[in-house]
Write an enzyme that holds these catalytic residues in place. Sequence first.
Site, short mmCIF file in Angstrom:
data_model
loop_
_atom_site.label_atom_id
_atom_site.label_comp_id
_atom_site.label_asym_id
_atom_site.label_seq_id
_atom_site.Cartn_x
_atom_site.Cartn_y
_atom_site.Cartn_z
N ASP A 1 -12.37 16.71 42.35
CA ASP A 1 -13.51 17.40 42.94
C ASP A 1 -14.65 17.44 41.93
OD1 ASP A 1 -15.24 18.98 44.31
OD2 ASP A 1 -13.89 20.67 44.59
N VAL B 1 -17.99 17.56 43.21
CA VAL B 1 -19.13 18.05 43.98
C VAL B 1 -18.79 19.45 44.49
CG1 VAL B 1 -20.53 17.75 46.05
CG2 VAL B 1 -19.91 15.75 44.69
N ASP B 2 -19.69 20.39 44.27
CA ASP B 2 -19.53 21.74 44.81
C ASP B 2 -20.79 22.14 45.55
OD1 ASP B 2 -16.93 22.40 43.73
OD2 ASP B 2 -17.88 22.50 41.77
N SER C 1 -7.19 3.39 46.85
CA SER C 1 -6.72 2.25 46.07
C SER C 1 -5.26 2.42 45.67
CB SER C 1 -7.53 2.05 44.78
OG SER C 1 -8.88 1.81 45.07
#
Length: 796
Positions: free
Chosen positions: A320, A322-323, A248
């Site tokens: 981040d 998500v791991d 975006s």
Amino acid sequence: MKVLKKILLFIVVLVVLVIICSLVYFNSLKPKYSGELELVSIENKTDVYFDEYGIPHIYAENEQDAMVALGYVHAQDRLWQMELIRRIAPGRLSEIFGEDMLKNDKFFTSLGIEEASQKSIEKLDVTSEVYQLTTAYLKGVNQFIDNGATPIEFTLIGINKEHYQLKDIYNILGYMSFSFAMAHKTDPLLSAIKEKLGANYLKDLNIDVDSKTALIKNSKSDIKNYANIVASVSDIMKNSPVAPFVGSNSWVVSANKTSTGNVLFANDPHIVYSQPGTWYEAHIVTPNYEMYGYHIAGVPFPLLGHNRNYAYGLTMFENDDVDFYKEENHPSEKNKYKSKGGILEYTIVNKTIKVKDAEAVVISVRNSHHGPIVNDVLDGISQTEPIAMSWVYTQQDGVVLDALHTISRATNMEDVKKGASMIHAPGLNIMFGDASGNVAWWAAGKLYKIKSNSNRKFILDGASGEDDIVEYLDFSENPIAENPEWNFVYSANNQPDTISNTLYPGYYLPEDRAKRIVELLEPKNNWNKETMATMINDVTSSVAPEVIQEFTKILDYNSFSKNEQRAIDVLQLWDGSNTIDNVAPTIYNKWIYLYLKNTFEDELGEQLFTQLMSTHLIKRTIADLIKNDAAIWWDNVATENVFETRKDILSESLIETVTLLEKQLGKDIKDWNWGKVHTLEHPHPLGTIAALKKYFNVGPFPIKGAREVIDNRGYEYNDSGLYNVNAGPSTRRIVDFSDIENSISILPTGQSGNPFSKHYKDQAEMYNKGEFRKMKLNKEEIINSSTKLTIQPKNE
């Protein structure tokens, strides 16, 4: 002869009757944009004016009446879209599409979105305004389901309508949150590259690999595991019938930089193209409330909006959240695993997925304390090396619906900031401007830290606990800018400045768009709506000419053929503009693809190279790597006793580019126009059926723009030489606080998702040309240009 005439007359009459019945049937499927309607749960007469583009302007005596009306009109234009999006998170697509969607359902049902939704609902205050207004919206949706026409997609596929429930709204927000994530495309891939090639190859990709970093030691079999995680999740997201968010732009200019002395606001979220498109516009007016909002299917409160006092929008933060953790199974007890605190037992959730024309499938999903084990639901992943996915969205209390309510009902800048602080996931940049002269940007999302010697860009060690989250940051530590001295705020999904004294890890896009935005905004202090409209349609890259310059200063011009020299001349004279008549973008994009392929594929192999090309990381690499003459990637490991240089690879790629374009488009370079290879089609889920494609899809069209210019277009690089655009501006919106009633916007196709509506694709031509229409706020103007649907109270 008389018998023959009677037979012919019968056939003619039959055909006429079929035509009349078909016309009556198809006409009955159109949305109701005028006349009268009775709905229960409405206390007072409510007027809905549909303007010339089908946008409803709802005038009600109170907000609950307005929300019932909104639910009804939203459903009559978008019920099919609403049906699809609510089925994703709970894994219910296979019920209507069969085994083709089983992979999607297995994955999404394992993520825990539905369980997170239930927890959020249990904590809801049923006396709150959020609950009351959401329930009113659901009553409107469900009355259309009960009494309105059945969308033709339901009939063609053979499914029944079902009432919308509160959990559907929360599930939709959960899917939206996951669609923003990039870690699933990147972390396992980088781990595979590190294991296959070593850390030196990652350093040339600007992936910091500290020698002190605690990296989990893996067996070589992990390479295939990690590659298959990326491949499976990427296929799932591509196969999703509802568009994910991908990027975006937004910028807000203070009064000090405008010709009118008022704030100007611009926003164009980048989303995968689909038909219908993502946004449903609706203007609500009550004695105490007004908002012109942009809604996603099935959600009562707008994600984008403005009124006479303020405007807000969003871009993807790209942080981040998500791991991935590699767990270590107990050596003898299969349902147990190791953790820092000792041996733990996997929790197992059994779920049943119904499949059209087939037996139901029962899946068992294991969960460690980090999250679901993806091996259980993704194809080709070894069961002996469990990988857990940790996602902030399911680990924190979900109040995204409350946040959207807070932002869309704000009375001042602090209210919007409060709403931003409530969003834990997905990571969003909330952009703000108001009539009082304020401009602001807040990065929303629950940020956290793990130990400094752990690298979240790789698969982490689940057994030791050394890579676990050690601290969640307070919202006050998130990046923000409020009324900065440079008089504007902006976001283009690029890296924010330091957070809590460190650069926060994420999957940020390259500087291209950000650089161009700043390049245009900084020197100019007389911005107005017209110049802002030109800017939001800008197709010029500031970085591409620099890449060309870097290449041409090392090439041996005289070593190339005449047509190759002509191609080089075109590139050297190029200003970075990507219009449909331009030739340079065709040459440039083909050359970039071949430069990347000739640089990376020999080391990575076809699968890992293809996966790398789908990440934001590769976009960041293009301009950086070309400046690095010593990069380890330049050597083609497939050739013996030859060490290829940067010059060799880039020159070879140029020669291949011209050869392939001559074959594809002819010998004459003047015929290599960008519009011949760069096209946009808006796909409907039923458009995959050849006989239905022309009725449901919109396009294809030759289209301006390119990757990472302000008028951003997403497309895959591959050997075809065609750039089928799959993502781009889902709306372009400019709010002018000096002339708020004439603020402007556009949708890619149209407001309605009903193929029988005249508003199914009535904005497509304007959108392709970069034109706009008004976002009307003036009631007299609205009445004079609209049809009127009057909604009367109905006794239950």
